[in-house]
Design an enzyme around this catalytic site. Structure first.
Site, short mmCIF file in Angstrom:
data_model
loop_
_atom_site.label_atom_id
_atom_site.label_comp_id
_atom_site.label_asym_id
_atom_site.label_seq_id
_atom_site.Cartn_x
_atom_site.Cartn_y
_atom_site.Cartn_z
N GLU A 114 16.35 -5.96 -55.37
CA GLU A 114 17.77 -5.58 -55.28
C GLU A 114 18.59 -6.01 -56.51
O GLU A 114 19.61 -6.71 -56.39
CB GLU A 114 18.37 -6.08 -53.97
CG GLU A 114 17.64 -5.49 -52.77
CD GLU A 114 18.31 -5.71 -51.44
OE1 GLU A 114 19.22 -6.54 -51.33
OE2 GLU A 114 17.90 -5.03 -50.46
N GLU A 147 12.12 -2.01 -47.88
CA GLU A 147 12.87 -2.67 -46.82
C GLU A 147 13.65 -1.62 -46.06
O GLU A 147 14.29 -0.75 -46.68
CB GLU A 147 13.86 -3.72 -47.36
CG GLU A 147 13.27 -4.96 -47.96
CD GLU A 147 14.36 -5.94 -48.39
OE1 GLU A 147 15.48 -5.91 -47.81
OE2 GLU A 147 14.10 -6.73 -49.31
#
Length: 524
Positions: free
Chosen positions: A183, A299
């Site tokens: 991320e 995810e």
């Protein structure tokens, strides 16, 4: 040709995001075992997530992974913190010499491979002695700053990749995936710029490929389905290796990095939550310079906080199935975040059920979500043609049949958040009946097995609430809750299929119920 593919994906999105059934009693599932649509998509159990690498050295973590591998069949696992200081990977001595130590990683990866789970390698976070700053994230302090020296970063990645090649063999490592960072589009996870992330990626990718050109490397592992076109354009322009793209998505609004759920998260009512992101990314890839790249969602879940009771609720099983069905084959994998509540981003948790990400809680009590994956793994390899948008129907080479069906109903009221709503005892309302008709069967005796998930069906969390939601569980309470969530069938009986080759049944359906029907020819 590309325009045609995008149009087909748009039509697929319109089909899978159709309005919910208005008359549940009118719902009929008609399938024929002789009408095979193709292979059942294997995206659901391609990979699963885990918190951080060091947790994987715990005995209870390993026991839970072995159990869920047996039941759900996950092939890969991805986790944070492989390179953080608690794994002892990197240090610089008093003379300024670099030292690598892979013993903890070896212990973890040896175990994974021993139970036939492959690493989906996430390269991060930054070893503190390599880092350019001291900014960290989480209780376990993963350093999120760029390296002081990108050359030192490249040397470490190359040394680790070469070590794995020597230890496990090039053919084995060629079956893995290497993902760079986590991320980087969020300031909390990457203290650098997008350009600095791309530089980090390029050094890692070239290091990996220098060991073996077959090794698969990708990114950007972003939050919110971001940076996919930019990553592809960067790799294409700069001739940087890119074998797949990866990103993440969650089904809530507000509460970013809300580790303790204090802000409150709200499950999105939009039926296209999760799936719209995946379908958009697939279109972006198709329109890019690399239209055939694999897309991995490394995810995803209903919520991005480990303090969201939607994760524990019986609603989650139907939610998982709904989203996987909507996504179809637009992604090569949908890696659920995560398999266990042995997960310490916010520090060790004191509550037995606290809204953790896991499919199992810390004591190994299986949540309703667990059984969504177990039931999917029990389906046969061939998917049948099926117009029902909330079911899978499958068959095997022998003509046996399975139907996995569910109701998905968004029940969260307006002006209330997940942390207020899903902590309650929430009886499911009646949705009428669903008829299941299976044609094309060989005449004869069959064993019909019916398994269920829903309110008070493989639903340990509701049992926990009825206990008064104790923060700490006694051993008898753990035993009692585990007995409520075994995945064992609710019914098993012998049925006969006549000369017409048809089997029919009608099932009562409540909000967010899940049924697995398995028809196996009786042994003679």
């Amino acid at each position: 040709m590309q325009t045609k593919k995008i149009a087909q994906l748009t039509l697929l999105a319109a089909a899978v995001l159709a309005p919910a059934y208005t008359l549940a009693q009118d719902r009929v599932i008609d399938v024929n075992v002789k009408q095979v649509a193709g292979p059942l998509p294997a995206t659901f159990n391609f990979a699963v997530g885990a918190g951080r690498a060091n947790e994987g050295l715990r005995a209870d973590w390993q026991q839970q992974l072995a159990e869920i591998k047996r039941d759900a069949g996950f092939k890969y696992i991805r986790m944070h913190g492989l390179l953080t200081d608690d794994m002892g990977v990197y240090r610089i001595d008093a003379q300024g010499k670099e030292h690598y130590n892979f013993q903890y990683i070896d212990a973890l990866y040896d175990y994974l491979l021993s139970i036939k789970v492959k690493p989906f390698v996430e390269l991060g976070f930054m070893p503190s002695q390599m880092a350019s700053g001291d900014k960290t994230i989480f209780w376990w302090r993963g350093n999120v700053t760029p390296p002081k020296s990108y050359e030192a970063w490249e040397r470490l990645v190359k040394a680790l990749t070469a070590h794995w090649t020597e230890r496990y063999g090039a053919d084995e490592v060629a079956s893995w995936y290497f993902e760079v960072w986590n991320e980087p589009n969020l300031d909390g996870f990457w203290a650098g710029t997008q350009d600095e992330y791309f530089k980090l990626y390029a050094h890692a990718a070239r290091a990996i490929k220098s060991v073996d050109a077959r090794y698969r490397v990708g990114g950007p592992a972003t939050a919110g389905a971001a940076w996919i076109p930019e990553t592809i354009a960067y790799a294409d322009k700069n001739k940087v290796p890119l074998d797949f793209v990866s990103t993440h998505t969650y089904g809530v609004g507000q509460g970013f990095l809300d580790e303790y759920g204090t802000t409150g998260t709200v499950l999105l009512k939009d039926d296209g939550a999760i799936s719209n992101d995946v379908l958009r990314n697939r279109q972006e890839i198709g329109a890019s310079a690399m239209p055939k790249l694999e897309l991995h969602y490394t995810e995803w879940s209903s919520s991005y906080t480990p303090s969201d009771p939607s994760h524990d609720s019986y609603h989650q099983a139907a939610y998982i199935l709904q989203k996987l069905k909507q996504v179809g084959t637009a992604a090569q994998s949908m890696s659920y975040w995560v398999f266990t509540d042995i997960f310490e981003e916010a520090g060790p948790r004191i509550e037995a059920f606290h809204g953790g990400f896991g499919l199992m809680n810390t004591q190994g009590i299986k949540k309703p979500a667990y059984f969504a994956y177990q039931f999917l793994n029990q389906l046969a390899p061939n998917e049948l043609k099926n117009t029902d948008a909330r079911s899978y129907a499958t068959t095997d080479a022998k003509g046996n049949a399975q139907v996995l069906l569910w109701d998905y109903t968004h029940t969260l009221p307006e002006k209330i958040n997940n942390q207020q709503y899903f902590v309650q005892d929430l009886p499911a309302r009646d949705k009428g009946k669903v008829a299941v008709n299976v044609a094309g069967l060989k005449p004869g005796a069959y064993t019909l097995t019916v398994s269920q998930v829903g309110y008070q069906r493989n639903d340990a969390y509701t049992g926990y609430i009825k206990m008064g939601s104790p923060k700490q569980l006694t051993r008898p309470q753990v035993t009692a809750l585990k007995a409520m969530a075994t995945g064992k069938p609710s019914e098993q009986k012998t049925v006969r299929v006549g000369a017409d080759g048809r089997f029919s049944t009608s099932l009562p359906l409540r909000e967010n119920d899940v049924y697995l029907l398995d028809l196996q020819q009786a042994k003679r």
